[in-house]
Motif scaffolding. Structure first.
Motif, PDB file in Angstrom:
ATOM      1  N   ASN A 120      17.452   0.202 -63.539  1.00  4.87           N
ATOM      2  CA  ASN A 120      17.975   1.382 -62.855  1.00  4.87           C
ATOM      3  C   ASN A 120      19.285   1.843 -63.483  1.00  4.87           C
ATOM      4  O   ASN A 120      19.484   3.038 -63.741  1.00  4.87           O
ATOM      5  CB  ASN A 120      18.169   1.079 -61.371  1.00  4.87           C
ATOM      6  CG  ASN A 120      18.565   2.316 -60.577  1.00  4.87           C
ATOM      7  OD1 ASN A 120      18.232   3.430 -60.939  1.00  4.87           O
ATOM      8  ND2 ASN A 120      19.293   2.097 -59.485  1.00  4.87           N
ATOM      9  N   ILE A 177      14.461  -0.022 -53.930  1.00  2.00           N
ATOM     10  CA  ILE A 177      15.359   0.733 -53.061  1.00  2.00           C
ATOM     11  C   ILE A 177      15.738  -0.039 -51.800  1.00  2.00           C
ATOM     12  O   ILE A 177      16.915  -0.187 -51.465  1.00  2.00           O
ATOM     13  CB  ILE A 177      14.725   2.078 -52.668  1.00  2.00           C
ATOM     14  CG1 ILE A 177      14.314   2.878 -53.909  1.00  2.00           C
ATOM     15  CG2 ILE A 177      15.669   2.889 -51.790  1.00  2.00           C
ATOM     16  CD1 ILE A 177      15.464   3.279 -54.804  1.00  2.00           C
ATOM     17  N   THR A 193      19.745   5.300 -65.633  1.00  2.00           N
ATOM     18  CA  THR A 193      20.754   6.248 -65.168  1.00  2.00           C
ATOM     19  C   THR A 193      21.764   6.559 -66.263  1.00  2.00           C
ATOM     20  O   THR A 193      22.129   7.727 -66.487  1.00  2.00           O
ATOM     21  CB  THR A 193      21.474   5.690 -63.928  1.00  2.00           C
ATOM     22  OG1 THR A 193      20.516   5.407 -62.902  1.00  2.00           O
ATOM     23  CG2 THR A 193      22.500   6.679 -63.399  1.00  2.00           C
ATOM     24  N   ALA A 208      16.960  11.072 -53.904  1.00  2.00           N
ATOM     25  CA  ALA A 208      17.691  10.096 -54.722  1.00  2.00           C
ATOM     26  C   ALA A 208      19.139   9.994 -54.283  1.00  2.00           C
ATOM     27  O   ALA A 208      19.721   8.905 -54.252  1.00  2.00           O
ATOM     28  CB  ALA A 208      17.610  10.494 -56.192  1.00  2.00           C
ATOM     29  N   LEU A 241      15.382   7.139 -53.714  1.00  2.32           N
ATOM     30  CA  LEU A 241      14.772   7.189 -55.039  1.00  2.32           C
ATOM     31  C   LEU A 241      15.795   6.680 -56.056  1.00  2.32           C
ATOM     32  O   LEU A 241      16.984   6.547 -55.735  1.00  2.32           O
ATOM     33  CB  LEU A 241      14.334   8.625 -55.377  1.00  2.32           C
ATOM     34  CG  LEU A 241      13.158   9.199 -54.562  1.00  2.32           C
ATOM     35  CD1 LEU A 241      13.023  10.698 -54.818  1.00  2.32           C
ATOM     36  CD2 LEU A 241      11.867   8.491 -54.902  1.00  2.32           C
ATOM     37  N   PRO A 242      15.379   6.400 -57.268  1.00  2.00           N
ATOM     38  CA  PRO A 242      16.335   5.914 -58.277  1.00  2.00           C
ATOM     39  C   PRO A 242      17.505   6.874 -58.492  1.00  2.00           C
ATOM     40  O   PRO A 242      17.357   8.091 -58.370  1.00  2.00           O
ATOM     41  CB  PRO A 242      15.463   5.811 -59.544  1.00  2.00           C
ATOM     42  CG  PRO A 242      14.083   5.597 -59.031  1.00  2.00           C
ATOM     43  CD  PRO A 242      13.988   6.380 -57.768  1.00  2.00           C
ATOM     44  N   ASP A 243      18.660   6.310 -58.822  1.00  6.63           N
ATOM     45  CA  ASP A 243      19.878   7.104 -58.979  1.00  6.63           C
ATOM     46  C   ASP A 243      19.754   8.170 -60.059  1.00  6.63           C
ATOM     47  O   ASP A 243      20.415   9.212 -59.991  1.00  6.63           O
ATOM     48  CB  ASP A 243      21.059   6.185 -59.327  1.00  6.63           C
ATOM     49  CG  ASP A 243      21.427   5.254 -58.180  1.00  6.63           C
ATOM     50  OD1 ASP A 243      21.098   5.602 -57.022  1.00  6.63           O
ATOM     51  OD2 ASP A 243      22.026   4.189 -58.433  1.00  6.63           O
ATOM     52  N   LEU A 302      17.592  10.281 -60.623  1.00  7.73           N
ATOM     53  CA  LEU A 302      17.071  11.558 -60.136  1.00  7.73           C
ATOM     54  C   LEU A 302      18.105  12.342 -59.342  1.00  7.73           C
ATOM     55  O   LEU A 302      17.859  13.507 -58.991  1.00  7.73           O
ATOM     56  CB  LEU A 302      15.821  11.326 -59.274  1.00  7.73           C
ATOM     57  CG  LEU A 302      14.607  10.727 -59.991  1.00  7.73           C
ATOM     58  CD1 LEU A 302      13.460  10.536 -59.019  1.00  7.73           C
ATOM     59  CD2 LEU A 302      14.174  11.625 -61.145  1.00  7.73           C
ATOM     60  N   SER A 303      19.241  11.735 -59.038  1.00  8.47           N
ATOM     61  CA  SER A 303      20.291  12.433 -58.293  1.00  8.47           C
ATOM     62  C   SER A 303      21.331  13.058 -59.212  1.00  8.47           C
ATOM     63  O   SER A 303      22.364  13.536 -58.746  1.00  8.47           O
ATOM     64  CB  SER A 303      20.986  11.461 -57.330  1.00  8.47           C
ATOM     65  OG  SER A 303      21.707  10.470 -58.050  1.00  8.47           O
TER      66      SER A 303
END
Length: 346
Positions: A315, A300, A319, A178, A183-185, A187-188
């Protein structure tokens, strides 16, 4: 979600050191139990109980497809060799310690596993071996008598340790993916004070629920292994390609190309042969892997101006509320500017 998986996710969400402590305890327990099994096996061999080795491969299949499918389950037992790479950022002096840890651990694990199987075959004949749902437990019931309870506890702790290692490694894989934009933000994100990737850990638990829908564990291993060897083989082939196209690129760990070539050949065998011998399950594995392509393309790959607005809003919303609920924040990627400039020049 099973209670043990939920407990491990909670532990790894709470503190990184808690997760590593659990891993250390269960790893030592597993090693001690395996040493006990190997010791009993050697005692049996010394006393002359070797009749089960008279025809050890009787009834075995030599077909390439059967060998490949058998290797899926066997290599799954050794899959921990690559999980250490997922936590490279959390290793002290990884340039030295990462290859050293793999070089030391792999021979030790291989020797212990081989000797353990020898001990199993000494005690159990082939019908008992094949009929057992838990070979170690059957082994313990036959040789340990009133102390046979040790083995089921050791097996449970071994499974617990393996699950914990998977939780740690997979969450870091999702987190870094991520952060790199794959991957989607959400998950970071990591916890603001405890520095644990809570969203990635929770997402990993949700994926575990989906995997539980498959009742046959060996079928699940076949689904997973086909995609695993496909993508790992492509990754190693990519490293060979980069070695030739960018020979002067900075490489913290550099080995001869002999090992990647052998690895790619073995991966090719484990990919192509099951397509003929177990076509349906292999195609299901391919379908599972390809199901992520449209999601990756829409969410993405497309630039923001071409991406559907609802995707960007979703997204951003996920987030935002993930940050609020999990008390998390985005992390900055630490980049080696000198090496980055060199790679751009190349």
């Amino acid at each position: 979600m099973k209670p043990e998986q939920g407990m491990l996710i909670f532990i790894n969400c709470a503190y990184v050191k808690w997760g590593t402590l659990v891993q250390d305890v269960f790893t030592y327990t597993k090693i001690m139990s395996l040493v006990l099994i190997v010791t009993i096996g050697f005692i049996k061999i010394i006393t002359g109980e070797t009749k089960n080795f008279d025809s050890p491969f009787e009834g075995s299949s030599m077909e390439a497809g059967s060998i490949a499918l058998a290797l899926y389950s066997a290599l799954f037992s050794y899959s921990g060799w690559d999980t250490l790479n997922f936590v490279t950022e959390e290793i002290v002096n990884p340039e030295r310690n990462l290859p050293l840890a793999i070089a030391i651990s792999m021979p030790i694990v291989t020797i212990i596993y081989l000797l353990t199987n020898v001990a199993y075959y000494v005690v159990l004949d082939m019908p008992s071996f094949m009929a057992s749902d838990a070979v170690a437990v059957t082994f313990g019931n036959q040789v340990l008598g009133p102390m046979s309870w040790i083995i089921p506890i050791a097996v449970a702790m071994s499974c617990y340790g393996g699950l914990n290692a998977s939780v740690i490694a997979t969450s870091r894989l999702l987190f870094v993916g991520a952060r790199q934009g794959h991957l989607p933000d959400s998950l970071s994100l990591i916890h603001a004070t405890r520095y644990t990737p809570i969203p990635a850990l929770l997402f990993n638990g949700m994926m575990g629920l989906i995997f539980l829908c498959v009742e046959d564990v060996f079928q699940l291993i076949n689904y997973f292994s086909f995609s695993y060897w496909l993508y790992v083989g492509l990754s190693v082939a990519g490293l060979i390609y980069l070695r030739y196209t960018q020979p002067d690129r900075h490489r913290p760990v550099k080995l001869t190309l002999l090992f990647p070539f052998i690895y790619c050949v073995c991966s090719l065998f484990l990919i192509i042969v099951p397509l003929y011998s177990d076509t349906v399950n292999s195609l299901i594995g391919i379908a599972i892997a390809l199901s992520g392509v449209p999601v990756y393309y829409l969410c993405i790959y497309l630039p923001d101006e071409r991406r559907p607005r609802w995707v960007s809003r979703l997204n951003a919303t996920v987030t935002k509320y993930t940050q609020i609920v999990c008390c998390c924040c985005l992390t900055d990627l630490v980049v080696d500017t000198e090496n980055l400039a060199e790679s751009k020049t190349q």
